[in-house]
Design a protein around this motif. Structure first.
Motif, PDB file in Angstrom:
ATOM      1  N   VAL A  23      18.875 -43.310  29.310  1.00 53.84           N
ATOM      2  CA  VAL A  23      18.474 -42.670  28.138  1.00 53.84           C
ATOM      3  C   VAL A  23      18.650 -41.232  28.116  1.00 53.84           C
ATOM      4  O   VAL A  23      18.320 -40.670  29.402  1.00 53.84           O
ATOM      5  CB  VAL A  23      16.887 -43.019  27.734  1.00 53.84           C
ATOM      6  CG1 VAL A  23      15.991 -42.692  28.654  1.00 53.84           C
ATOM      7  CG2 VAL A  23      16.498 -42.341  26.331  1.00 53.84           C
ATOM      8  N   VAL A  24      19.115 -40.357  27.054  1.00 54.89           N
ATOM      9  CA  VAL A  24      19.405 -39.217  27.213  1.00 54.89           C
ATOM     10  C   VAL A  24      18.617 -38.261  26.232  1.00 54.89           C
ATOM     11  O   VAL A  24      18.497 -38.395  25.118  1.00 54.89           O
ATOM     12  CB  VAL A  24      21.036 -38.823  26.867  1.00 54.89           C
ATOM     13  CG1 VAL A  24      21.328 -37.367  26.984  1.00 54.89           C
ATOM     14  CG2 VAL A  24      21.754 -39.572  27.878  1.00 54.89           C
ATOM     15  N   ALA A  25      18.037 -37.083  26.852  1.00 55.51           N
ATOM     16  CA  ALA A  25      17.170 -36.126  25.983  1.00 55.51           C
ATOM     17  C   ALA A  25      17.679 -34.776  26.192  1.00 55.51           C
ATOM     18  O   ALA A  25      18.238 -34.581  27.178  1.00 55.51           O
ATOM     19  CB  ALA A  25      15.840 -36.151  26.489  1.00 55.51           C
ATOM     20  N   ALA A  26      17.901 -34.166  25.122  1.00 57.81           N
ATOM     21  CA  ALA A  26      18.188 -32.684  24.979  1.00 57.81           C
ATOM     22  C   ALA A  26      17.014 -31.833  24.356  1.00 57.81           C
ATOM     23  O   ALA A  26      16.362 -32.435  23.679  1.00 57.81           O
ATOM     24  CB  ALA A  26      19.297 -32.389  24.257  1.00 57.81           C
ATOM     25  N   ALA A  27      17.024 -30.594  24.853  1.00 53.47           N
ATOM     26  CA  ALA A  27      16.074 -29.587  24.408  1.00 53.47           C
ATOM     27  C   ALA A  27      16.797 -28.466  23.991  1.00 53.47           C
ATOM     28  O   ALA A  27      17.595 -27.803  24.813  1.00 53.47           O
ATOM     29  CB  ALA A  27      14.907 -29.146  25.330  1.00 53.47           C
ATOM     30  N   VAL A  28      16.604 -27.549  22.902  1.00 54.89           N
ATOM     31  CA  VAL A  28      17.566 -26.711  22.347  1.00 54.89           C
ATOM     32  C   VAL A  28      16.654 -25.657  21.802  1.00 54.89           C
ATOM     33  O   VAL A  28      15.765 -25.893  20.945  1.00 54.89           O
ATOM     34  CB  VAL A  28      18.475 -27.080  21.262  1.00 54.89           C
ATOM     35  CG1 VAL A  28      19.425 -25.921  20.789  1.00 54.89           C
ATOM     36  CG2 VAL A  28      19.491 -28.064  21.942  1.00 54.89           C
ATOM     37  N   ILE A  29      16.676 -24.477  22.005  1.00 57.25           N
ATOM     38  CA  ILE A  29      16.063 -23.378  21.347  1.00 57.25           C
ATOM     39  C   ILE A  29      17.311 -22.553  20.445  1.00 57.25           C
ATOM     40  O   ILE A  29      18.408 -21.963  21.328  1.00 57.25           O
ATOM     41  CB  ILE A  29      15.570 -22.256  22.364  1.00 57.25           C
ATOM     42  CG1 ILE A  29      14.360 -22.988  23.067  1.00 57.25           C
ATOM     43  CG2 ILE A  29      14.829 -21.165  21.582  1.00 57.25           C
ATOM     44  CD1 ILE A  29      13.767 -22.049  24.314  1.00 57.25           C
ATOM     45  N   ARG A  89      12.016 -33.553  31.386  1.00 57.50           N
ATOM     46  CA  ARG A  89      12.895 -33.152  32.229  1.00 57.50           C
ATOM     47  C   ARG A  89      13.480 -31.838  31.508  1.00 57.50           C
ATOM     48  O   ARG A  89      13.910 -30.888  31.928  1.00 57.50           O
ATOM     49  CB  ARG A  89      13.619 -34.078  32.913  1.00 57.50           C
ATOM     50  CG  ARG A  89      13.070 -34.993  33.922  1.00 57.50           C
ATOM     51  CD  ARG A  89      13.891 -36.177  34.284  1.00 57.50           C
ATOM     52  NE  ARG A  89      13.346 -36.925  35.322  1.00 57.50           N
ATOM     53  CZ  ARG A  89      13.709 -37.967  35.858  1.00 57.50           C
ATOM     54  NH1 ARG A  89      14.771 -38.607  35.169  1.00 57.50           N
ATOM     55  NH2 ARG A  89      12.935 -38.629  36.872  1.00 57.50           N
ATOM     56  N   ALA A  90      14.011 -32.339  30.312  1.00 60.11           N
ATOM     57  CA  ALA A  90      14.898 -31.375  29.546  1.00 60.11           C
ATOM     58  C   ALA A  90      14.028 -30.141  29.087  1.00 60.11           C
ATOM     59  O   ALA A  90      14.552 -28.676  29.262  1.00 60.11           O
ATOM     60  CB  ALA A  90      15.285 -32.040  28.264  1.00 60.11           C
ATOM     61  N   VAL A  91      12.846 -30.081  28.612  1.00 62.31           N
ATOM     62  CA  VAL A  91      11.894 -29.051  28.259  1.00 62.31           C
ATOM     63  C   VAL A  91      11.644 -28.137  29.493  1.00 62.31           C
ATOM     64  O   VAL A  91      11.874 -26.878  29.412  1.00 62.31           O
ATOM     65  CB  VAL A  91      10.718 -29.761  27.670  1.00 62.31           C
ATOM     66  CG1 VAL A  91       9.915 -28.314  27.520  1.00 62.31           C
ATOM     67  CG2 VAL A  91      11.099 -30.334  26.246  1.00 62.31           C
ATOM     68  N   GLU A  92      11.313 -28.866  30.764  1.00 55.71           N
ATOM     69  CA  GLU A  92      11.135 -28.039  31.807  1.00 55.71           C
ATOM     70  C   GLU A  92      11.977 -27.491  32.448  1.00 55.71           C
ATOM     71  O   GLU A  92      11.757 -26.241  33.207  1.00 55.71           O
ATOM     72  CB  GLU A  92      10.316 -29.194  32.863  1.00 55.71           C
ATOM     73  CG  GLU A  92       8.834 -29.755  32.345  1.00 55.71           C
ATOM     74  CD  GLU A  92       8.254 -30.405  33.606  1.00 55.71           C
ATOM     75  OE1 GLU A  92       9.051 -30.939  34.193  1.00 55.71           O
ATOM     76  OE2 GLU A  92       7.067 -30.701  33.156  1.00 55.71           O
ATOM     77  N   ALA A  93      13.331 -27.786  32.103  1.00 59.01           N
ATOM     78  CA  ALA A  93      14.546 -27.069  32.575  1.00 59.01           C
ATOM     79  C   ALA A  93      15.167 -25.763  31.718  1.00 59.01           C
ATOM     80  O   ALA A  93      15.797 -24.988  32.330  1.00 59.01           O
ATOM     81  CB  ALA A  93      15.555 -28.099  32.781  1.00 59.01           C
ATOM     82  N   LEU A  94      14.207 -25.613  30.652  1.00 60.34           N
ATOM     83  CA  LEU A  94      14.731 -24.577  29.718  1.00 60.34           C
ATOM     84  C   LEU A  94      14.387 -23.220  30.309  1.00 60.34           C
ATOM     85  O   LEU A  94      13.327 -23.022  30.688  1.00 60.34           O
ATOM     86  CB  LEU A  94      13.964 -24.708  28.237  1.00 60.34           C
ATOM     87  CG  LEU A  94      14.628 -25.783  27.260  1.00 60.34           C
ATOM     88  CD1 LEU A  94      13.641 -25.844  26.219  1.00 60.34           C
ATOM     89  CD2 LEU A  94      16.147 -25.455  26.874  1.00 60.34           C
ATOM     90  N   THR A  95      15.324 -22.395  30.202  1.00 57.46           N
ATOM     91  CA  THR A  95      14.952 -20.657  30.540  1.00 57.46           C
ATOM     92  C   THR A  95      15.259 -20.148  29.279  1.00 57.46           C
ATOM     93  O   THR A  95      16.551 -20.074  29.103  1.00 57.46           O
ATOM     94  CB  THR A  95      15.607 -20.458  31.602  1.00 57.46           C
ATOM     95  OG1 THR A  95      15.177 -21.269  32.759  1.00 57.46           O
ATOM     96  CG2 THR A  95      15.278 -19.040  32.087  1.00 57.46           C
TER      97      THR A  95
END
Length: 200
Positions: A23-29, A89-95
């Motif tokens: 399963v794949v998740a993405a986080a975008v700003i 994991r996706a959110v915590e990797a955001l910078t």
């Protein structure tokens, strides 16, 4: 579609329904200064349109990250738990770290910023729509990788979803290493399938 909010991360996942693969998740700003009016839920876009928007999001977003939870993690946690893990994991990797998170659906991952779950959020929040697009494109590419590794199953055609073709190939060949053994059709195929005896 709402206006883009500065520092807000949109999160979505793709791949709850397939019988195989992660399963794949993405986080975008997104940058509020850019025009994102053409974003839509990935399911409402053609593959070609998704590919074009995927490239634009990756090039122009303030930040984006993609994360997965493997088939083994899905079996260990269940699909809901694995989806939340991939989102986390996706959110915590955001910078930079987002000031808040908006997630499509009803479930919120466990992350430090405040999180809001929105049913139909991929049709309302541009950052969630962006996340749905890059997650979908990434998972489709992973399905092609699966096809290259396991060509007997037709992953290039069904992307792991439980189509008639996939079920037929699953019954014929038995599960591969990437099949989700906690899913009922895979369990049934595993119980039925006996590999041919070698050398006899």
């Amino acid at each position: 579609m709402e206006s883009v909010e500065a520092g807000i991360a949109g999160v979505d996942e793709v791949g709850r329904g397939p019988l195989a693969g992660p399963v794949v998740a993405a986080a975008v700003i997104l940058d509020p200064a850019d025009d994102w009016t053409d974003l839509r839920d990935s399911k409402r876009l053609s593959a070609r349109r998704r590919e074009g928007l995927d490239a634009r999001i990756r090039a122009s977003a303030v930040a984006w990250e993609i994360a997965v939870a493997s088939a083994g993690e899905i079996d260990a946690l269940n699909i809901r738990g694995a989806s939340l893990l991939a989102m986390q994991r996706a959110v915590e990797a955001l910078t930079p770290t987002p000031v808040a998170v908006r997630v499509d659906g009803r479930d919120c991952p466990s992350v430090a910023p405040p999180v809001t779950a929105l049913v139909g959020g991929d049709d309302r929040v541009p950052a969630i729509a962006a996340a749905s697009i890059i997650a979908k494109v990434h998972r489709d590419r992973l399905a092609l990788d699966l096809h290259a590794r396991y060509p007997d199953y037709g992953f290039d055609r069904h992307r792991g979803y439980p189509t008639a073709l996939h079920r037929e190939r699953l019954a014929r060949h038995g599960p591969c290493a990437e099949h989700r053994r906690s899913f009922r059709p895979v369990r049934a195929a595993l119980a039925r399938y006996l590999p041919p005896a070698s050398g006899r």
